[in-house]
Write an enzyme that holds these catalytic residues in place. Sequence first.
Site, PDB file in Angstrom:
ATOM      1  N   SER A 102       3.504 -43.977   5.583  1.00 50.39           N
ATOM      2  CA  SER A 102       3.131 -45.282   5.027  1.00 50.39           C
ATOM      3  C   SER A 102       1.693 -45.341   4.533  1.00 50.39           C
ATOM      4  CB  SER A 102       3.338 -46.378   6.073  1.00 50.39           C
ATOM      5  OG  SER A 102       2.576 -46.117   7.244  1.00 50.39           O
ATOM      6  N   ASP A 407      -2.033 -55.208   9.164  1.00 49.08           N
ATOM      7  CA  ASP A 407      -0.851 -55.757   9.834  1.00 49.08           C
ATOM      8  C   ASP A 407      -0.633 -55.201  11.238  1.00 49.08           C
ATOM      9  OD1 ASP A 407      -0.145 -53.181   9.259  1.00 49.08           O
ATOM     10  OD2 ASP A 407       1.571 -53.665   7.992  1.00 49.08           O
ATOM     11  N   HIS A 410      -1.486 -50.713   9.558  1.00 49.94           N
ATOM     12  CA  HIS A 410      -2.036 -50.181   8.314  1.00 49.94           C
ATOM     13  C   HIS A 410      -3.365 -50.843   7.961  1.00 49.94           C
ATOM     14  CE1 HIS A 410       2.447 -50.092   8.212  1.00 49.94           C
ATOM     15  NE2 HIS A 410       2.192 -48.815   7.987  1.00 49.94           N
TER      16      HIS A 410
END
Length: 445
Positions: A102, A407, A410
């Site tokens: 991610s 969040d 990240h």
Amino acid sequence: MTTKTTITQILTLFSIVLPLAKSVDFNYPAVFNFGDSNSDTGELGAGLGFLLNLPNGEVYFKTPTGRFCDGRLIVDFLISFLLPLTNSFDFNFPAVFNFGDSNSDTGELIASGIESINPPYGEIYFKHPSGRYCDGRLIIDFLLDAMDLPFLNAYLDSIGIPSFRKGCNFAAAGSTIFPATATSVSPFSFAIQVSQFLRFKARVLELQAKGKKLDKYLPAEAYFQKGLYTFDIGQNDLAGAFYSKTFDQIVASIPTILLELETGLKNLYEQGARNFWIHNTGPLGCITQNVAKFGTDPSILDEQGCVSGHNQAAKLFNLQLHALSKKLQGVFADSNITYVDIYSIKSNLIANYSRYGFEQPIMACCGYGGAPFNYDSQISCGQTKVINGTSVTAKACNDSTEYVNWDGIHYTEAANQYVSSQILTGKYSDPPFADKMPFLLNIKF
């Protein structure tokens, strides 16, 4: 004092190099070094798991690098003279092919239909969720922008006639180097991403053989050798393991993890890849989710409030990843391999956040629960759920530029921009390319 030291170093190097210049052309494709701590760039640390601590490395690398020195060794200075061209990037790449999780996923997991994300993701730059687990741009976006290349489309993104002319992104959120299991967030482990690339390349060449109709959407055949291959993966292998394994078990698994990575890199090399850009993993113990879950005992936190065990595992992983990168520089003699120390950049950001304009180094911007972490594992950023009989929404903070973490897992776009700016100085890379910066890039941030 600094000027005197620099002049002394330069004169010393010239006194060594110039007398030899008459008989040696210094046009070597590679260097193989043997010795003790006078020229050890991390062998003892990587081989035996031996850790150095600050102030080792403080002057040049800003972090311990496996060298028994405050900065560079004689061999480092000599290599910078001997191999100024063979191991350096000119940033003039026609395409980029990215692999990872991610930290660099530009829409792969979302395009697969496995997950979906909603506002406020993407709110800063794209003004809507863009498939990125961020409020805006990722590190890979800033790097592509600096190289004057377009953002990478996800391999699985079939909507809107995506162009892959300048590269393709195979990174998927939740991915690991180890093969995925039934409980994995993402099925797209590193080996699968490499297999996707092999199919992508084969299909591109097949379509090109039929005519030029799709040329504006597909990379030219030469791009596969001349392009840059970027890697940012391994974080989930370590972070996920802490939920079921002991620290010693995790450390013992690192060589096997890196063997899997090495296999994939060799497959890409056999397919023509020659320019490799490998990011190490960041300080896992400073991620909001990990601090909230594993940091309830203050005695296991470091001075920045990060979980010490997670960070130590990341350091050991990075030591061995660095050693693998150096090994492959010898094995792939006709290639360029750059190892990028993301850990040092992010650690410096966490430790000195206020110096760089941030107010919250660990607390999440988008989440639920308020201080100190604003993170609840029951509800993700942008979701509305009933918790303890009450409907709640995980909302974004008023100004994400004040936060390092977006969040709970990240980084924010603002933090990603800072990390990117430090990568592009060249001083956190091995081999470094600081002498080439910023002249070769069209930096827009």
